[in-house]
Design a protein around this motif. Structure first.
Motif, PDB file in Angstrom:
ATOM      1  N   THR A 169      66.641  11.806  -7.092  1.00 58.08           N
ATOM      2  CA  THR A 169      67.397  11.516  -8.074  1.00 58.08           C
ATOM      3  C   THR A 169      68.959  12.426  -7.684  1.00 58.08           C
ATOM      4  O   THR A 169      69.977  11.205  -7.685  1.00 58.08           O
ATOM      5  N   ASN A 222      63.093  15.383  -6.556  1.00 60.38           N
ATOM      6  CA  ASN A 222      64.750  15.782  -7.602  1.00 60.38           C
ATOM      7  C   ASN A 222      65.431  14.999  -5.665  1.00 60.38           C
ATOM      8  O   ASN A 222      66.466  14.726  -5.927  1.00 60.38           O
ATOM      9  N   PRO A 279      56.262  17.165  -9.965  1.00 60.61           N
ATOM     10  CA  PRO A 279      56.830  17.095  -8.541  1.00 60.61           C
ATOM     11  C   PRO A 279      55.330  17.288  -7.607  1.00 60.61           C
ATOM     12  O   PRO A 279      56.280  16.366  -6.679  1.00 60.61           O
ATOM     13  N   GLN A 321      69.219  17.489 -11.291  1.00 65.24           N
ATOM     14  CA  GLN A 321      68.367  16.919 -10.490  1.00 65.24           C
ATOM     15  C   GLN A 321      67.999  18.189  -9.655  1.00 65.24           C
ATOM     16  O   GLN A 321      66.339  17.691  -9.132  1.00 65.24           O
ATOM     17  N   TRP A 322      67.824  19.543 -10.013  1.00 61.52           N
ATOM     18  CA  TRP A 322      67.066  20.246  -9.181  1.00 61.52           C
ATOM     19  C   TRP A 322      66.407  21.046 -10.163  1.00 61.52           C
ATOM     20  O   TRP A 322      65.861  22.717  -9.608  1.00 61.52           O
ATOM     21  N   LYS A 344      64.183  15.820 -18.143  1.00 62.15           N
ATOM     22  CA  LYS A 344      64.668  15.195 -16.612  1.00 62.15           C
ATOM     23  C   LYS A 344      64.005  14.091 -16.327  1.00 62.15           C
ATOM     24  O   LYS A 344      65.118  13.437 -15.708  1.00 62.15           O
TER      25      LYS A 344
END
Lengths: 118, 118, 118, 118
Positions: C44, C41, D62, B58-59, A40
């Protein structure tokens, strides 16, 4: 470039795709950057580098864009961004076990059927 | 894929970077797409393809992103986008006379000086 | 669009930036999409949508690019991608507590000093 | 925000979307930048700015990405890139006569039908 008594094979074969991929992997391992290199993150980094390449051209006319290599500083910048794009593409492929040459060869095969020459 | 009496060299060597670059050039010429392939347009197209690659991730969490090749359809999509990214990178390089392998090799040399291992 | 006896204020004020931001937040909450919407996210996703906008223009000349709204289907696509870009920008800003109007106003102030009119 | 004896209209309305769009237009006209601002170039520039925003997050987890505003320098950078993204989005919309608020409102309407809450 060959170094007597060194690793002649490694030295002479580094400048192909597999050799560069190895150098990139060694580089990341030596700096403990592997933990950042999730697929990612590498895909995001690849996008950032292509944007830096596009930035060189963003305000240019089509004609001006064809002459960017005439200016030495811009030519350096173009090569530098090409290198970054290829670097992240190869690292992304290594992370997921994708062979980029096979992937492209297969895609051209498919495109030749999808867009037949009339 | 080999054709008796055909062009064995061309057939056998297409799956390296230079061979793929030739196939892409032939493909574009046969379809009269060359007029679209300004460096500016190719740089934009390269960015669009990297975004399509990033879209896959992306997720996803970092962990999920490492397992995308477990699903056959997603694996196909990853390889397909890798192919598109490499295709436009090679066409961009051809348009401006940039050798991507040399560019990356030089960049790794510079980075080894810029980020010394301590 | 106004609903007699409904929520007139909500209905009439949704079409400004703050109202749209609320509608986007409600939409994501109702579908339990909040857990995907990390700032990383969303940044992105924002990039993916801008690439979809750029894709419309990638092979066009500058002149053709100025006429995209003449074609109804392309005009719809342009508006659709603009909406996606703005949606992710607003969700990103909400996630980090950034006021996009203040940010832009401040930036124009800075740019007026950085690029004085001569 | 209103200043007695000043330019009350200009002062009071600049910090909404339409006001910012006018300031951006005046800024570009004063510097003769309009000739660069084809829809194609503005779409590319928009993509470059979103990539600069994504770059801030590319190596973050994240969790780290949710805390970027805790660091003052990073917070400034985030706001600065948000401003750039919004600036090019507004200029793109002005160039093509697209109302971004209407476009987003229509899109949310469509998405509410496309993704019904179950």
């Amino acid at each position: 470039m060959s170094v007597a008594g060194g690793r002649p094979d490694a030295v002479t074969d580094t400048n192909d795709l597999a050799g560069l991929q190895r150098r990139l992997a060694d580089f990341a391992v030596a700096r403990d950057w592997g933990r950042f290199h999730t697929p990612k993150n590498l895909a995001t980094a690849l996008g950032v580098e292509t944007a830096e390449l596009a930035e060189i051209f963003q305000w240019l006319t089509p004609e001006e864009s064809a002459r960017v290599m005439d200016d030495e500083a811009t030519a350096f910048r173009v090569r530098d961004e090409v290198a970054d794009v290829l670097a992240y593409l190869l690292q992304f492929c290594a992370a997921l076990g994708v062979d980029p040459l096979d992937a492209l060869s297969d895609k051209i095969d498919r495109n030749e059927k999808r867009f037949p020459v009339t």
